[in-house]
Design a protein around this motif. Structure first.
Motif, PDB file in Angstrom:
ATOM      1  N   VAL A 186      13.373 -10.788  -0.805  1.00  0.00           N
ATOM      2  CA  VAL A 186      12.369 -11.559  -1.024  1.00  0.00           C
ATOM      3  C   VAL A 186      11.114 -11.132  -0.119  1.00  0.00           C
ATOM      4  O   VAL A 186      10.176 -10.856  -0.634  1.00  0.00           O
ATOM      5  N   GLN A 187      11.514 -10.967   1.157  1.00  0.00           N
ATOM      6  CA  GLN A 187      10.549 -10.787   2.041  1.00  0.00           C
ATOM      7  C   GLN A 187       9.695  -9.640   1.601  1.00  0.00           C
ATOM      8  O   GLN A 187       8.566  -9.410   1.775  1.00  0.00           O
ATOM      9  N   ILE A 188      10.512  -8.353   1.403  1.00  0.00           N
ATOM     10  CA  ILE A 188      10.016  -6.857   1.106  1.00  0.00           C
ATOM     11  C   ILE A 188       9.064  -7.162  -0.216  1.00  0.00           C
ATOM     12  O   ILE A 188       7.738  -6.628  -0.009  1.00  0.00           O
ATOM     13  N   ARG A 189       9.529  -7.932  -1.152  1.00  0.00           N
ATOM     14  CA  ARG A 189       8.481  -8.020  -2.350  1.00  0.00           C
ATOM     15  C   ARG A 189       7.142  -8.787  -1.857  1.00  0.00           C
ATOM     16  O   ARG A 189       6.164  -8.393  -2.367  1.00  0.00           O
ATOM     17  N   GLU A 190       7.500  -9.787  -1.253  1.00  0.00           N
ATOM     18  CA  GLU A 190       6.094 -10.811  -0.869  1.00  0.00           C
ATOM     19  C   GLU A 190       5.208  -9.923  -0.022  1.00  0.00           C
ATOM     20  O   GLU A 190       4.120  -9.837  -0.260  1.00  0.00           O
ATOM     21  N   CYS A 191       5.823  -9.437   0.875  1.00  0.00           N
ATOM     22  CA  CYS A 191       4.958  -8.613   1.889  1.00  0.00           C
ATOM     23  C   CYS A 191       4.139  -7.388   0.885  1.00  0.00           C
ATOM     24  O   CYS A 191       3.077  -7.243   1.258  1.00  0.00           O
ATOM     25  N   THR A 192       4.974  -6.688   0.302  1.00  0.00           N
ATOM     26  CA  THR A 192       4.455  -5.403  -0.518  1.00  0.00           C
ATOM     27  C   THR A 192       3.117  -5.986  -1.338  1.00  0.00           C
ATOM     28  O   THR A 192       2.265  -5.686  -1.412  1.00  0.00           O
ATOM     29  N   SER A 193       3.443  -7.157  -2.069  1.00  0.00           N
ATOM     30  CA  SER A 193       2.386  -7.616  -2.960  1.00  0.00           C
ATOM     31  C   SER A 193       1.184  -8.194  -2.231  1.00  0.00           C
ATOM     32  O   SER A 193      -0.094  -7.953  -2.394  1.00  0.00           O
ATOM     33  N   GLN A 194       1.517  -8.613  -0.810  1.00  0.00           N
ATOM     34  CA  GLN A 194       0.230  -9.187  -0.065  1.00  0.00           C
ATOM     35  C   GLN A 194      -0.436  -7.671   0.368  1.00  0.00           C
ATOM     36  O   GLN A 194      -1.908  -7.792   0.434  1.00  0.00           O
ATOM     37  N   ILE A 195       0.261  -6.838   0.701  1.00  0.00           N
ATOM     38  CA  ILE A 195      -0.242  -5.511   0.933  1.00  0.00           C
ATOM     39  C   ILE A 195      -1.199  -4.875   0.119  1.00  0.00           C
ATOM     40  O   ILE A 195      -2.609  -4.337   0.311  1.00  0.00           O
ATOM     41  N   VAL A 196      -0.613  -4.785  -1.320  1.00  0.00           N
ATOM     42  CA  VAL A 196      -1.362  -4.206  -2.446  1.00  0.00           C
ATOM     43  C   VAL A 196      -2.755  -5.130  -2.559  1.00  0.00           C
ATOM     44  O   VAL A 196      -3.731  -4.376  -2.761  1.00  0.00           O
ATOM     45  N   GLU A 197      -2.597  -6.477  -2.393  1.00  0.00           N
ATOM     46  CA  GLU A 197      -3.858  -7.279  -2.706  1.00  0.00           C
ATOM     47  C   GLU A 197      -4.959  -6.759  -1.704  1.00  0.00           C
ATOM     48  O   GLU A 197      -6.170  -6.526  -1.935  1.00  0.00           O
ATOM     49  N   PHE A 198      -4.411  -6.607  -0.334  1.00  0.00           N
ATOM     50  CA  PHE A 198      -5.394  -6.173   0.794  1.00  0.00           C
ATOM     51  C   PHE A 198      -6.149  -5.077   0.527  1.00  0.00           C
ATOM     52  O   PHE A 198      -7.078  -4.571   0.647  1.00  0.00           O
ATOM     53  N   ALA A 199      -5.127  -3.901  -0.156  1.00  0.00           N
ATOM     54  CA  ALA A 199      -5.518  -2.611   0.008  1.00  0.00           C
ATOM     55  C   ALA A 199      -6.635  -2.564  -1.392  1.00  0.00           C
ATOM     56  O   ALA A 199      -7.710  -2.088  -1.199  1.00  0.00           O
ATOM     57  N   LYS A 200      -6.203  -3.347  -2.354  1.00  0.00           N
ATOM     58  CA  LYS A 200      -7.401  -3.246  -3.489  1.00  0.00           C
ATOM     59  C   LYS A 200      -8.592  -4.136  -3.177  1.00  0.00           C
ATOM     60  O   LYS A 200      -9.767  -3.634  -3.269  1.00  0.00           O
ATOM     61  N   SER A 201      -8.414  -5.132  -2.449  1.00  0.00           N
ATOM     62  CA  SER A 201      -9.849  -5.830  -2.198  1.00  0.00           C
ATOM     63  C   SER A 201     -10.550  -5.392  -1.058  1.00  0.00           C
ATOM     64  O   SER A 201     -11.811  -5.196  -1.079  1.00  0.00           O
ATOM     65  N   ASN A 202     -10.139  -4.352  -0.363  1.00  0.00           N
ATOM     66  CA  ASN A 202     -10.603  -3.719   0.786  1.00  0.00           C
ATOM     67  C   ASN A 202     -11.029  -2.296   0.587  1.00  0.00           C
ATOM     68  O   ASN A 202     -11.644  -1.399   1.447  1.00  0.00           O
ATOM     69  N   LYS A 203     -10.473  -1.672  -0.659  1.00  0.00           N
ATOM     70  CA  LYS A 203     -10.633  -0.455  -0.818  1.00  0.00           C
ATOM     71  C   LYS A 203     -10.302   0.755   0.163  1.00  0.00           C
ATOM     72  O   LYS A 203     -10.879   1.470   0.400  1.00  0.00           O
ATOM     73  N   ILE A 204      -8.957   0.336   0.572  1.00  0.00           N
ATOM     74  CA  ILE A 204      -8.604   1.156   1.764  1.00  0.00           C
ATOM     75  C   ILE A 204      -7.104   1.770   1.689  1.00  0.00           C
ATOM     76  O   ILE A 204      -6.343   0.902   1.058  1.00  0.00           O
ATOM     77  N   PRO A 205      -6.775   3.124   1.634  1.00  0.00           N
ATOM     78  CA  PRO A 205      -5.373   3.350   1.296  1.00  0.00           C
ATOM     79  C   PRO A 205      -4.562   2.928   2.588  1.00  0.00           C
ATOM     80  O   PRO A 205      -4.985   3.029   3.731  1.00  0.00           O
ATOM     81  N   VAL A 206      -3.205   2.452   1.937  1.00  0.00           N
ATOM     82  CA  VAL A 206      -2.275   1.991   2.902  1.00  0.00           C
ATOM     83  C   VAL A 206      -1.094   2.611   2.576  1.00  0.00           C
ATOM     84  O   VAL A 206      -0.760   2.938   1.401  1.00  0.00           O
ATOM     85  N   PHE A 207      -0.415   3.123   3.471  1.00  0.00           N
ATOM     86  CA  PHE A 207       0.989   3.959   3.426  1.00  0.00           C
ATOM     87  C   PHE A 207       1.836   2.832   4.002  1.00  0.00           C
ATOM     88  O   PHE A 207       1.791   2.132   4.990  1.00  0.00           O
ATOM     89  N   ILE A 208       3.117   2.474   3.126  1.00  0.00           N
ATOM     90  CA  ILE A 208       4.089   1.568   3.580  1.00  0.00           C
ATOM     91  C   ILE A 208       5.157   2.666   3.727  1.00  0.00           C
ATOM     92  O   ILE A 208       5.542   3.317   2.773  1.00  0.00           O
ATOM     93  N   ILE A 209       5.956   2.599   4.748  1.00  0.00           N
ATOM     94  CA  ILE A 209       7.258   3.071   5.106  1.00  0.00           C
ATOM     95  C   ILE A 209       8.248   2.227   4.721  1.00  0.00           C
ATOM     96  O   ILE A 209       8.338   1.171   5.081  1.00  0.00           O
ATOM     97  N   ALA A 210       9.555   3.002   4.014  1.00  0.00           N
ATOM     98  CA  ALA A 210      10.537   2.373   3.566  1.00  0.00           C
ATOM     99  C   ALA A 210      11.672   2.911   3.842  1.00  0.00           C
ATOM    100  O   ALA A 210      11.710   4.117   3.448  1.00  0.00           O
ATOM    101  N   HIS A 211      12.565   2.643   4.671  1.00  0.00           N
ATOM    102  CA  HIS A 211      14.065   3.090   4.866  1.00  0.00           C
ATOM    103  C   HIS A 211      14.797   3.059   3.450  1.00  0.00           C
ATOM    104  O   HIS A 211      14.879   1.965   2.892  1.00  0.00           O
ATOM    105  N   ILE A 212      15.423   4.351   3.307  1.00  0.00           N
ATOM    106  CA  ILE A 212      16.724   4.008   2.345  1.00  0.00           C
ATOM    107  C   ILE A 212      18.034   3.514   2.929  1.00  0.00           C
ATOM    108  O   ILE A 212      18.146   4.353   3.891  1.00  0.00           O
ATOM    109  N   THR A 213      18.742   2.803   2.814  1.00  0.00           N
ATOM    110  CA  THR A 213      19.848   2.322   3.338  1.00  0.00           C
ATOM    111  C   THR A 213      21.182   2.576   2.224  1.00  0.00           C
ATOM    112  O   THR A 213      20.924   2.198   1.429  1.00  0.00           O
ATOM    113  N   LYS A 214      21.922   3.150   2.962  1.00  0.00           N
ATOM    114  CA  LYS A 214      23.320   3.522   2.051  1.00  0.00           C
ATOM    115  C   LYS A 214      24.103   2.231   1.991  1.00  0.00           C
ATOM    116  O   LYS A 214      24.664   2.017   0.896  1.00  0.00           O
ATOM    117  N   SER A 215      24.266   1.556   2.896  1.00  0.00           N
ATOM    118  CA  SER A 215      25.138   0.321   3.129  1.00  0.00           C
ATOM    119  C   SER A 215      24.633  -0.796   2.162  1.00  0.00           C
ATOM    120  O   SER A 215      25.347  -1.598   1.510  1.00  0.00           O
TER     121      SER A 215
END
Ligand code: TYD
Ligand code: MG
Length: 452
Positions: A186-215
């Motif tokens: 839930v947090q990951i989705r909500e945070c990502t959509s907030q970041i996407v909104e920020f990037a679009k409205s400010n026209k700035i590229p944003v890199f998001i790092i995400a770990h792959i977890t096997k467990s």
């Protein structure tokens, strides 16, 4: 009828339902449910501002792309960074994601590095180690995304084309929009959509790092792939220094494009001639053969190592590094049936050199050649390579881009290539000469002639 405005989401896997559940029907986790309030726009006040614009009279030059400083990264991105785009970089812990983004900072006038993972000192030490020129990098240690974005809104220079934002990592971020734990779906989705909104409205590229977890304890990058513009995976293993950056989604360019890097003492270095890193012409031993694959648009010569040994247990082992194990089983079954050799009863291992992973069926032929070479203890001829898909009927089938594959072999000085039927025609139509091309219809015919 009253409109339901709450949904229930599993915080582990992201499963959504209109009803409450005790055990997630998708991942089977207990008590992982989170109730989410869906905000319907109360009236259409915001919608009023939106209007249609005609494409016909639109006057956009080609999309402006920024140089990332890495030739390979530019190519993987489809020609450079696009303003306002959100780029997800996924990968195993320790593969070099933070190193890559730290090195990127050097190429931009100003970078904002938001880290919920490492301390200021750690980031500073890495920055010192991997960069040479001093550019402006502003670091914030926080897990509170709302705060970070609020600060960013203030700090970023409007209409500046030379800035980037880095979020390291999405799994450590939390937003007050929902009250679930950081790292949950839930947090990951909500945070990502907030970041996407920020990037679009400010026209700035944003890199998001995400770990792959096997467990599966922490939700992974898959959950948000649909929200972002570009999804890159950084692949590699502990055994080699080679790292492969692969695009699996790109709204601004082709996908499955790759870039090859090497992890060094002072950070990541681009490998400008990647083909040379995935094979070794000097090790001419039984079980080794060379193939040529296409990753995105890049042809790569790959050493395929096969090992066929007497089975240790009643059910023989199949181990495959770099190709799907099912594909390996299929090829060994075809070898057994069509050549009448008892290869299947043995333990069979396949390894692609340099930690390469591929789904290109063009590798089949080379896998078969390596297995046969190991099984019969005969050497694959020096200076040659092969490509082709193997059908269940034992025929060698044509694969995509034979011209690119052969051109790459020619460039690297190969003298001979084993190919499926009708490849010759296609190559001569494209004016490719100067390398011996040997066509085979069936695997049987090929093996008998190649290992004469
Ligand atoms: P890192 O970028 O921290 O990985 P991630 O962010 O994906 O978890 O890199 C981790 C590994 O890289 C670590 O084991 C040390 C190694 N490394 C180098 O070999 N050279 C370097 O210059 C740096 C910064 C890291
Ligand atoms: Mg990291």
């Amino acid at each position: 009828m009253k409109k339901k405005d709450n949904i229930f989401v599993c915080d582990v896997c992201g499963y959504e339902s209109g009803k409450w559940f005790g055990k997630c029907p998708q991942c089977g986790e207990w008590n992982s449910v989170k109730e989410i309030v869906v905000n319907h726009p109360s009236n259409h006040s915001s919608a009023k501002k939106e209007q249609f614009t005609s494409l016909k009279n639109a006057n956009y030059e080609t999309i402006l792309r920024m140089d990332s400083g890495f030739e390979h990264l530019n190519r993987v991105l489809g020609g450079g960074l696009v303003n306002g785009s959100v780029i997800l970089i996924g990968g195993d812990p320790g593969v070099g994601k933070s190193t890559l983004v730290t090195q990127l900072c050097e190429k931009f006038e100003k970078s904002f590095y938001i880290s919920g993972e490492e301390s200021f000192e750690q980031i500073f030490l890495r920055y010192q180690r991997v960069t040479t020129t001093q550019s402006e990098v502003k670091v914030m240690n926080t897990s509170y995304l709302d705060l970070a974005l609020e600060q960013l809104e203030r700090e970023i220079a409007k209409d500046d084309q030379n800035q980037i934002v880095i979020i390291d990592s999405i799994q450590t971020m939390r937003t007050s929009q929902t009250n679930s734990l950081p790292g949950g779906a839930v947090q990951i989705r909500e945070c990502t959509s907030q970041i996407v909104e920020f990037a679009k409205s400010n026209k700035i590229p944003v890199f998001i790092i995400a770990h792959i977890t096997k467990s599966g304890q922490i939700a992974g990058p898959k959950l948000v792939e649909h929200l972002v513009d570009v999804v890159l995976y950084f692949e590699g293993n502990n055994e080699t220094d080679l790292r492969i950056l692969r695009s699996v989604k790109n709204r601004f360019g082709p996908t499955n494009e790759i870039g090859v890097f090497e992890m060094r003492e002072k950070g990541l270095m681009e490998v400008l001639d990647p083909s040379e890193r995935f094979y070794d012409t000097h090790s001419n031993l039984s079980g080794n053969s060379l193939g040529v694959i296409i990753e995105g648009n890049t042809p790569l010569v790959i050493e395929v190592q096969g090992l066929v040994v007497t089975a240790q247990f009643a059910s023989p082992r199949r181990l495959s590094k770099g190709i799907n194990t099912e594909r390996l089983s299929l090829i060994s079954a075809v070898l057994t049936k069509r050549l009448n050799i008892e290869i299947e009863k043995n333990d069979i291992f396949i390894n692609l050199l340099g930690g390469m992973k591929t789904t290109d069926p063009g590798i089949d032929f080379s896998v078969a050649l390596s297995l046969y070479s190991s099984f019969t203890n005969r050497l694959f001829p020096k200076g040659s390579a092969s490509f082709g898909e193997i059908g269940l009927d034992g025929k060698i089938r044509a694969v995509s881009f034979p011209e690119k594959r052969v051109t790459e072999l020619k460039r690297l000085g190969f003298s001979k290539v084993f190919v499926p039927l009708k490849t010759k025609n296609r190559l001569s139509e494209n004016g490719i000469t100067g390398i011996e091309i040997v066509e085979y219809d069936t695997l049987q015919e090929a093996l008998i002639n190649i290992f004469k």
